[in-house]
Each structure stands twice: as structure tokens, then as C-alpha cells.
Design a protein around this motif. Structure first.
Motif, short mmCIF file in Angstrom:
data_model
loop_
_atom_site.label_atom_id
_atom_site.label_comp_id
_atom_site.label_asym_id
_atom_site.label_seq_id
_atom_site.Cartn_x
_atom_site.Cartn_y
_atom_site.Cartn_z
N GLU A 110 90.24 60.98 54.92
CA GLU A 110 90.64 62.29 55.44
C GLU A 110 90.37 63.31 53.65
N ALA A 111 90.03 62.49 52.73
CA ALA A 111 88.78 62.59 51.49
C ALA A 111 87.62 63.07 51.87
N ILE A 112 86.93 62.46 53.64
CA ILE A 112 85.74 62.90 53.65
C ILE A 112 85.65 64.39 54.97
N GLU A 113 87.02 64.40 55.21
CA GLU A 113 87.28 65.71 56.28
C GLU A 113 87.39 66.48 55.59
N ASN A 114 88.11 66.89 53.70
CA ASN A 114 88.94 67.52 53.19
C ASN A 114 87.47 68.29 52.99
N GLU A 115 86.23 67.81 52.94
CA GLU A 115 84.58 68.32 52.74
C GLU A 115 84.64 68.89 53.66
N GLY A 116 85.11 69.20 54.22
CA GLY A 116 84.14 69.63 55.76
C GLY A 116 83.30 69.51 56.36
N PHE A 117 83.90 67.52 56.65
CA PHE A 117 82.40 66.81 57.16
C PHE A 117 83.99 66.08 59.18
N VAL A 118 82.60 66.21 59.87
CA VAL A 118 83.48 66.07 60.67
C VAL A 118 82.94 64.63 61.45
N ILE A 119 84.63 63.57 61.76
CA ILE A 119 84.50 62.29 62.00
C ILE A 119 85.50 62.53 63.87
N GLU A 291 78.01 45.35 37.03
CA GLU A 291 76.64 44.04 37.98
C GLU A 291 77.16 42.53 37.35
N THR A 292 77.58 42.51 35.54
CA THR A 292 78.18 41.52 35.63
C THR A 292 79.55 40.75 36.00
N CYS A 293 80.21 41.31 36.52
CA CYS A 293 81.68 41.50 36.72
C CYS A 293 82.07 41.06 38.12
N GLY A 294 81.09 42.46 38.68
CA GLY A 294 81.27 43.07 40.40
C GLY A 294 80.41 42.16 41.72
N GLY A 295 78.74 41.51 40.53
CA GLY A 295 78.01 40.75 41.25
C GLY A 295 77.38 41.79 41.66
N GLY A 296 77.30 42.91 41.88
CA GLY A 296 76.77 44.26 42.47
C GLY A 296 75.96 45.42 41.55
N SER A 297 76.20 46.02 42.65
CA SER A 297 75.02 47.07 41.44
C SER A 297 75.19 48.56 41.73
N ALA A 298 74.22 49.32 41.24
CA ALA A 298 74.07 50.58 42.43
C ALA A 298 73.86 50.69 43.79
N ARG A 299 73.32 50.67 43.98
CA ARG A 299 73.18 50.86 45.91
C ARG A 299 74.56 50.34 46.39
N CYS A 300 75.55 49.03 46.09
CA CYS A 300 76.32 49.25 46.69
C CYS A 300 77.90 50.04 46.42
N MET A 301 77.55 50.96 45.39
CA MET A 301 78.68 52.07 44.39
C MET A 301 78.74 52.95 45.29
N MET A 302 77.36 53.31 46.66
CA MET A 302 77.21 54.45 47.24
C MET A 302 77.52 54.64 48.58
N ALA A 303 78.16 54.91 49.34
CA ALA A 303 78.03 54.67 50.76
C ALA A 303 77.72 56.36 51.14
N GLU A 304 76.91 56.49 52.03
CA GLU A 304 76.06 57.92 52.45
C GLU A 304 76.91 58.28 53.23
N VAL A 305 76.72 59.71 53.20
CA VAL A 305 77.46 60.98 54.20
C VAL A 305 76.52 61.29 54.33
N PHE A 306 76.33 60.89 55.79
CA PHE A 306 75.67 61.58 57.14
C PHE A 306 75.80 62.27 58.11
N LEU A 307 77.85 62.14 58.01
CA LEU A 307 78.36 63.82 58.71
C LEU A 307 77.54 64.49 59.26
N PRO A 308 78.28 65.16 61.09
CA PRO A 308 77.58 66.26 60.47
C PRO A 308 78.76 67.36 59.84
N LYS A 309 78.66 68.80 59.76
CA LYS A 309 79.62 69.14 58.89
C LYS A 309 79.97 70.04 59.93
N ALA A 310 81.61 70.71 59.99
CA ALA A 310 82.49 71.21 60.33
C ALA A 310 81.13 73.13 61.03
#
Length: 310
Positions: A110-119, A291-310
Motif C-alpha cells: 500500500e505504501a508503494i502504491e501511495n507513492e504513485g506506483f502501479v502494481i 552488520e554485526t547483529c544482522g549479518g547483512g549490509s547496505a544492499r540488503c537494506m534496500m529493495a529497489e522499486v522498478f514499477l511503472p508510475k500511474a
């Protein structure tokens, strides 16, 4: 079709700690001798500073708050359970750890759609969890979106058949291999492909020494060369500092930024930095707690949004 985007989804942690359910095969995880409150506080500070850094460079960051009631200690790494595609598809992935399955929330879509992206459609692979089969999104797979090539290092969190199914559904040519790291003098599977491989517009950062099988290594190199990627080879030691866990993003004026953690940046040689800088400005975030507790880093924290805009 683009390899990089200027829009990123990030989840602000409500509960963050070393996840007991993922520690069994994530050898990057360690506990800190701090109170639970202090760990969460530090993780939030690191998260907020990172978001600010990205926004100052003109990257659009959609931040959704984690739900504390769900007790999801790894929610800060959304790229494992969801991916967004330029044809309007969203993919939902089966997660190895049971407590990570609760990260999949309607509110995020819903948050992604509220930014004007189309699913347009949701490709849901999560039923595979019932079979004990997993594929953890763009942690398990590295997508070359322009050349339609997908790379997957097999592990308990990356099932070959499910990867091939994804490739068929999304029209990717599959590159399957094994990536290993040394833990207590033994060679064991690297838990996620995105700690050993990062693909940008025209470069690839990869830890080739993790691919023990010579034929597989040659195959991966041949594919990167065929797709005109400049190869930046990192050592296993650098990989352990999350030097493979980078992401290229777009900022103000379509400028290119190569995002990583400070520990990743500090591990790079001058020559490696100079090569990378030809492809974009280097941006390093201080993420020691995450990084220490999660065992993940910068890339893991970012989910890229490639969806088309409305």
C-alpha cells in the motif's frame, strides 16, 4: 528497461537483534555485548543516518515502519522477501526463517502504491515454504535486468528449481553456481548470492575465489564479459567486510552512486576504489550494529522499486 533505479524501499526496524533462526547458516552474524534496547537504538540511528545520506544525494527513499507486534528481527532487510519489476509485477518469496515470513505485509504494498506506483500482478512463490524450499529474493538472486541474466549461488536459502521457475516467469537466462566460504577450516555455502556479487550498469563486483569449481567460475566470468561488465574481483577477506554487498542507484540529475557500508569501503584497495569510481560516486554508510547483529549490509537494506508510475 534499466539496471538501476532512483527509488528504494527501506523498512525502519521496530525489533532488531541477532536473529536466532537465521544464525544457523548466516556466518556473518555475531552478537554484541549490549542490552537489547541499546542494540535497537543503535540500529535505528544507523538506519536513519543511512536514509538521510541517500536522500541528500537525491535518491527517493520510501520508508515503512516495521510493526513491533510481529517480532521480526530482520525486517530491516526487505530485499529478501519482495522484488519490484518494470512490467508492474511484484514477486513475493519463500523465506528460510519462520519469523521472517511475518515481514510480508500488505501495508508495504500500500505504501508503494501511495507513492504513485502501479502494481499489475503479484507473483507469489511463498507456497514453497510448505515444501521446505526457499528463494530469498534479490539476496538469493542477482538480476541483470538489461541483459535478462540472473545469477544464483545455491544454498539452503536458494533452491535451484525455484530459481529456474522464477527465471522462466520473468524471462531471465539462469546462471547457477556454488559459492563457498571458509568457516572453522571448512568450506560451507555462502548464504546469499548478494554478499559475493553486485551488478551495476557496466560493472560487476565479485568474489571469484568463493567459486571453487573452476568450470563454474569460468562460466560466471564468461557471462559477465559477454554482458560487457567490467569485473572487479574482491578477496574472501573483503567479502567478509561486505565488499560484495553493494548497490548502484540513481540520484539527483540521474547521477550514479555506488552504495556500500563503511566497512566495505575501508576494505577496498585504492585500485578497486578508482575502478569503481569510474562507474559512480562511492557512498559509504556506517552500519556496524546492523552488520554485526544482522549479518547483512547496505544492499540488503534496500529493495529497489522498478514499477511503472500511474
Amino acid at each position: 528497461m534499466a539496471q538501476t533505479t532512483n527509488t528504494i524501499l527501506m523498512i525502519r526496524p521496530a525489533v532488531f537483534r541477532s536473529n536466532e533462526e537465521t544464525a544457523v547458516n548466516n556466518y556473518f552474524q555475531n552478537s554484541l555485548n549490549l542490552s537489547a534496547e541499546k542494540v535497537i537504538d543503535l540500529a535505528r540511528q544507523e538506519f536513519d543516518a543511512f536514509v538521510l545520506q541517500l536522500r541528500e544525494k537525491g535518491v527517493k527513499v520510501i520508508v515503512v515502519d516495521d510493526d513491533p507486534a510481529l517480532d521480526t528481527p530482520d525486517s530491516i532487510f526487505p530485499n529478501n522477501w519482495i522484488s519490484f519489476h518494470s512490467n508492474g509485477s511484484v514477486a513475493l518469496y519463500p523465506m528460510f526463517a519462520e519469523n521472517r515470513r511475518r515481514e510480508r505485509r500488505e501495508e508495504v504494498l500500500e505504501a508503494i502504491e501511495n507513492e504513485g506506483f502501479v502494481i499489475r500482478e503479484i507473483m507469489d512463490y511463498t507456497e514453497a515454504e510448505q515444501e521446505g524450499v526457499f528463494l530469498e529474493g534479490t539476496g538469493s538472486m542477482i538480476l541483470d535486468r538489461v541483459n535478462h541474466t540472473a545469477y544464483c549461488a545455491l544454498s539452503p536459502r536458494a533452491d535451484k528449481d525455484l530459481f529456474l521457475e522464477f527465471c522462466e516467469d520473468f524471462d531471465y537466462y539462469p546462471i547457477v553456481f556454488n559459492a563457498l566460504q571458509t568457516v572453522n577450516q571448512k568450506r560451507v555455502s555462502v548464504y546469499h548470492t548478494n554478499v559475493i556479487l553486485c551488478l551495476g550498469d557496466d560493472f560487476g563486483v565479485i568474489c571469484l575465489s568463493c567459486i571453487d569449481d573452476v568450470q563454474q567460475r569460468k562460466m560466471v566470468v564468461a557471462q559477465l564479459n559477454a554482458d560487457h561488465k567490467e569485473i572487479i574481483d574482491i578477496t574472501e577477506e573483503q567479502m567478509h567486510q561486505f565488499a560484495g554487498n553493494m548497490l548502484q542507484v540513481k540520484g539527483l540529475g540521474d547521477r550514479s552512486f555506488i552504495v556500500m557500508s563503511q566497512s566495505a569501503m575501508d576494505s577496498l584497495t585504492l585500485e578497486q576504489k578508482n575502478t569503481l569510481q569510474k562507474h559512480g560516486e562511492l557512498l559509504a554508510a556506517k552500519l556496524p550494529t546492523i552488520e554485526t547483529c544482522g549479518g547483512g549490509s547496505a544492499r540488503c537494506m534496500m529493495a529497489e522499486v522498478f514499477l511503472p508510475k500511474a
